[in-house]
Scaffold this motif. Structure first.
Motif, PDB file in Angstrom:
ATOM      1  N   GLY A  48       0.715  -1.203  -0.070  1.00 20.38           N
ATOM      2  CA  GLY A  48      -0.016   0.059  -0.008  1.00 20.38           C
ATOM      3  C   GLY A  48       0.843   1.006   0.115  1.00 20.38           C
ATOM      4  O   GLY A  48       0.059   2.404   0.163  1.00 20.38           O
ATOM      5  N   VAL A  49       1.883   1.105  -0.173  1.00 21.40           N
ATOM      6  CA  VAL A  49       2.814   2.371  -0.100  1.00 21.40           C
ATOM      7  C   VAL A  49       2.646   3.291  -1.397  1.00 21.40           C
ATOM      8  O   VAL A  49       2.817   2.701  -2.580  1.00 21.40           O
ATOM      9  CB  VAL A  49       4.317   1.891  -0.110  1.00 21.40           C
ATOM     10  N   GLY A  50       2.354   4.660  -1.152  1.00 22.83           N
ATOM     11  CA  GLY A  50       2.034   5.379  -2.311  1.00 22.83           C
ATOM     12  C   GLY A  50       2.572   6.674  -2.249  1.00 22.83           C
ATOM     13  O   GLY A  50       2.698   7.272  -2.970  1.00 22.83           O
ATOM     14  N   SER A  51       3.121   6.943  -1.222  1.00 18.55           N
ATOM     15  CA  SER A  51       3.850   8.454  -0.965  1.00 18.55           C
ATOM     16  C   SER A  51       5.255   8.235  -0.993  1.00 18.55           C
ATOM     17  O   SER A  51       5.901   7.211  -0.825  1.00 18.55           O
ATOM     18  CB  SER A  51       3.450   8.617   0.516  1.00 18.55           C
ATOM     19  N   VAL A  52       5.908   9.010  -1.401  1.00 22.80           N
ATOM     20  CA  VAL A  52       7.259   9.395  -1.645  1.00 22.80           C
ATOM     21  C   VAL A  52       8.007  10.355  -0.575  1.00 22.80           C
ATOM     22  O   VAL A  52       9.223  10.711  -0.617  1.00 22.80           O
ATOM     23  CB  VAL A  52       7.850   9.900  -3.175  1.00 22.80           C
ATOM     24  N   GLU A  53       7.128  10.892   0.524  1.00 23.83           N
ATOM     25  CA  GLU A  53       7.608  11.912   1.194  1.00 23.83           C
ATOM     26  C   GLU A  53       7.195  11.399   2.708  1.00 23.83           C
ATOM     27  O   GLU A  53       6.091  11.746   3.090  1.00 23.83           O
ATOM     28  CB  GLU A  53       6.953  13.247   0.880  1.00 23.83           C
ATOM     29  N   PRO A  54       8.096  10.703   3.349  1.00 23.40           N
ATOM     30  CA  PRO A  54       7.849  10.153   4.760  1.00 23.40           C
ATOM     31  C   PRO A  54       7.848  11.505   5.821  1.00 23.40           C
ATOM     32  O   PRO A  54       7.949  12.606   5.475  1.00 23.40           O
ATOM     33  CB  PRO A  54       9.123   9.366   5.208  1.00 23.40           C
ATOM     34  N   TRP A  55       7.358  11.333   6.685  1.00 20.93           N
ATOM     35  CA  TRP A  55       6.898  12.194   8.099  1.00 20.93           C
ATOM     36  C   TRP A  55       8.401  12.840   8.204  1.00 20.93           C
ATOM     37  O   TRP A  55       9.245  12.061   8.757  1.00 20.93           O
ATOM     38  CB  TRP A  55       6.189  11.767   9.043  1.00 20.93           C
ATOM     39  N   SER A  56       8.609  14.242   8.136  1.00 20.51           N
ATOM     40  CA  SER A  56       9.832  14.824   8.315  1.00 20.51           C
ATOM     41  C   SER A  56      10.097  14.580   9.796  1.00 20.51           C
ATOM     42  O   SER A  56      11.233  14.577  10.217  1.00 20.51           O
ATOM     43  CB  SER A  56       9.867  16.288   7.992  1.00 20.51           C
ATOM     44  N   GLU A  57       9.249  14.717  10.544  1.00 21.12           N
ATOM     45  CA  GLU A  57       9.364  14.842  12.124  1.00 21.12           C
ATOM     46  C   GLU A  57       9.968  13.361  12.567  1.00 21.12           C
ATOM     47  O   GLU A  57      10.686  13.394  13.519  1.00 21.12           O
ATOM     48  CB  GLU A  57       8.191  15.025  12.741  1.00 21.12           C
ATOM     49  N   GLU A  58       9.696  12.437  11.841  1.00 21.05           N
ATOM     50  CA  GLU A  58      10.209  11.031  12.163  1.00 21.05           C
ATOM     51  C   GLU A  58      11.578  10.813  11.520  1.00 21.05           C
ATOM     52  O   GLU A  58      12.408  10.265  12.324  1.00 21.05           O
ATOM     53  CB  GLU A  58       9.280   9.986  11.610  1.00 21.05           C
ATOM     54  N   ILE A  59      11.933  11.247  10.261  1.00 21.27           N
ATOM     55  CA  ILE A  59      13.217  11.303   9.634  1.00 21.27           C
ATOM     56  C   ILE A  59      14.104  12.085  10.222  1.00 21.27           C
ATOM     57  O   ILE A  59      15.320  11.677  10.550  1.00 21.27           O
ATOM     58  CB  ILE A  59      13.268  12.014   8.119  1.00 21.27           C
ATOM     59  N   GLU A  60      13.662  13.207  11.085  1.00 19.29           N
ATOM     60  CA  GLU A  60      14.811  13.916  11.853  1.00 19.29           C
ATOM     61  C   GLU A  60      15.018  13.197  13.043  1.00 19.29           C
ATOM     62  O   GLU A  60      15.861  13.870  13.856  1.00 19.29           O
ATOM     63  CB  GLU A  60      14.216  15.309  11.920  1.00 19.29           C
ATOM     64  N   LYS A  61      14.449  12.422  13.561  1.00 20.35           N
ATOM     65  CA  LYS A  61      14.658  11.693  14.905  1.00 20.35           C
ATOM     66  C   LYS A  61      16.185  10.733  14.719  1.00 20.35           C
ATOM     67  O   LYS A  61      16.541  10.492  15.647  1.00 20.35           O
ATOM     68  CB  LYS A  61      13.536  10.683  15.483  1.00 20.35           C
ATOM     69  N   ILE A  62      16.333   9.991  13.513  1.00 20.08           N
ATOM     70  CA  ILE A  62      17.342   8.982  13.429  1.00 20.08           C
ATOM     71  C   ILE A  62      18.157   9.375  12.237  1.00 20.08           C
ATOM     72  O   ILE A  62      17.751   9.942  11.186  1.00 20.08           O
ATOM     73  CB  ILE A  62      16.856   7.646  13.380  1.00 20.08           C
ATOM     74  N   ARG A  63      19.349   8.633  12.103  1.00 23.05           N
ATOM     75  CA  ARG A  63      20.178   9.007  11.071  1.00 23.05           C
ATOM     76  C   ARG A  63      19.732   8.102  10.044  1.00 23.05           C
ATOM     77  O   ARG A  63      19.967   8.185   8.970  1.00 23.05           O
ATOM     78  CB  ARG A  63      21.712   8.536  11.431  1.00 23.05           C
TER      79      ARG A  63
END
Length: 401
Positions: free
Chosen positions: A120-135
């Motif tokens: 069901g993956v259809g987005s290419v832009e994950p939540w920025s607040e989660e990306i910014e938590k981990i390397r």
């Protein structure tokens, strides 16, 4: 299972003493009953281990956290359900699971096993607040590019253990012909740290759009206190109001007033700095703003002048760019100005080279239809001038209507 004999001392409030021994339970009770009351003990928070005995037994070892992050990101390229064993239950892996879910993946955990379905993956832009938590959040770029041909991912975060650049990862993407654009909308918020540790905001800059090397215009005034340490905290945000919930300020306008001199050596009377929102407020409230004569001796300070700025009229007009007018339909127009020479003349800009070499107008290789029409029509038209655009524009307007 054999265990070593050791004593565990742990300081809490109030202090307590715990003993763990491989001896019989009755012996444990007897030792506990003969201890000094807890309130009389003064101990440091520490572990005291007395070894000397052989260790044996079984200890479950979880999987590698870094490997788990890479594998979870790779599942974005897979279809149906993938089952993972031994994924460590850590904050980083939980954040990666949240990233996958933000893209549309389904993740479930049963009896220590993780099941991931990325159908069901259809987005290419994950939540920025989660990306910014981990390397490791950066790892989703490659799988998204492989599956969708594009990805829009925030810059990664992670713990502050020193410089950990991602240029090698980006360089690898570019080596595989990926077009990588680094964009940011930075804004700085300045805080004063009080004695109790709380932060008091002193001001914030404007937002510089699409820049990784910003230069801010707005100045923030800090009250100086003699012989007092004043810790200042600078937070730089890549503005995302959905995450930070920060009000964004307009880019400031610097308005300068000069004493005109016919020699061109105009003398600055004063200036002031206002945003468009500030000017609109002056108009609505029927108020004014004083000009300031900058001081060369005191940076950021100046003399407030009697001259004032009034906003008599304020209107907002939307300006459209060329892209706004592009509705997906194009009209290709070919012109053959006679001044460029005959197409059979090698010196002509229209010259059709038998070897296939392009002339000055044949520079767009991708538009094969236009190229073929140009080469075919050139030998069947009469060259004349001047060029009249009116009929072409009228025809395009009729088609658009």
């Amino acid at each position: 299972m054999d265990f070593p004999s050791f004593t565990l001392l742990h300081h809490q409030n109030p202090p307590k003493t715990y003993f763990i021994s491989p001896q019989k339970q009755s012996h444990i009770h007897s030792r506990l009953q003969t201890q000094t009351p807890a309130k009389a003990l003064t101990i440091d928070p520490k572990f005291t281990i007395t070894g000397g005995n052989k260790l044996s037994g079984h200890v479950p070892i979880s999987g590698s956290k870094n490997s788990a992050l890479s594998i979870l990101a790779t599942i974005l390229c897979c279809y149906s359900t993938s089952k993972l064993h031994g994924v460590p239950n850590l904050s980083d892996t939980r954040t990666m699971v949240s990233i996958l879910r933000s893209l549309g993946a389904k993740v479930e955990v049963y009896n220590g096993e993780m099941f991931v379905n990325a159908d069901g993956v259809g987005s290419v832009e994950p939540w920025s607040e989660e990306i910014e938590k981990i390397r490791g959040g950066f790892f989703v770029i490659g799988p998204l590019l492989a599956r969708f041909g594009e990805a829009a991912v925030a810059l990664p975060g992670g713990c502050d253990i020193g410089a950990r650049p991602v240029d090698l990862y980006i360089g690898g993407l570019r080596a595989l012909s990926a077009i990588v654009e680094l964009r940011s909308d930075p804004m700085v918020v300045v805080y004063s740290k009080k004695r109790d540790g709380t932060l008091e905001e002193l001001g914030r800059t404007e937002v510089i759009m699409n820049s990784l090397d910003p230069t801010w215009i707005k100045k923030i005034t800090v009250a100086y206190h003699f012989e007092i340490v004043q810790p200042l905290i600078f937070h730089v945000y890549d503005v995302d109001t959905k995450y930070y919930n920060l009000p964004v300020e307009d880019n400031p306008l610097i308005i300068e007033c000069f004493d005109f001199n016919s020699s061109g050596n105009h003398v600055l009377i004063g200036n002031l700095q206002k945003s468009v929102a500030d000017l609109e407020k002056l108009h609505e409230q029927k108020t004014s703003a004083n000009f300031i004569l900058p001081s060369s001796a005191h940076h950021g300070h100046g003399k407030v002048l009697k001259g004032q700025l009034f906003v008599d009229h304020f209107s907002e007009k939307q300006l459209y760019s060329f892209i706004d007018y592009d509705c997906g339909s194009w009209v290709a127009v070919l012109f053959f100005p006679a001044s460029n020479g005959h197409p059979r003349d090698p010196d002509s800009l229209h010259y059709i080279d038998p070897s296939g070499r392009f002339n000055a107008y044949q520079q767009v290789e991708g538009v094969q239809g236009i190229m073929a029409a140009y080469a075919s029509a050139l030998n069947h038209v009469g060259l004349a001038g001047p060029t009249l655009f009116g009929p072409v524009i009228n025809n395009a307007a009729e088609i658009a209507g």
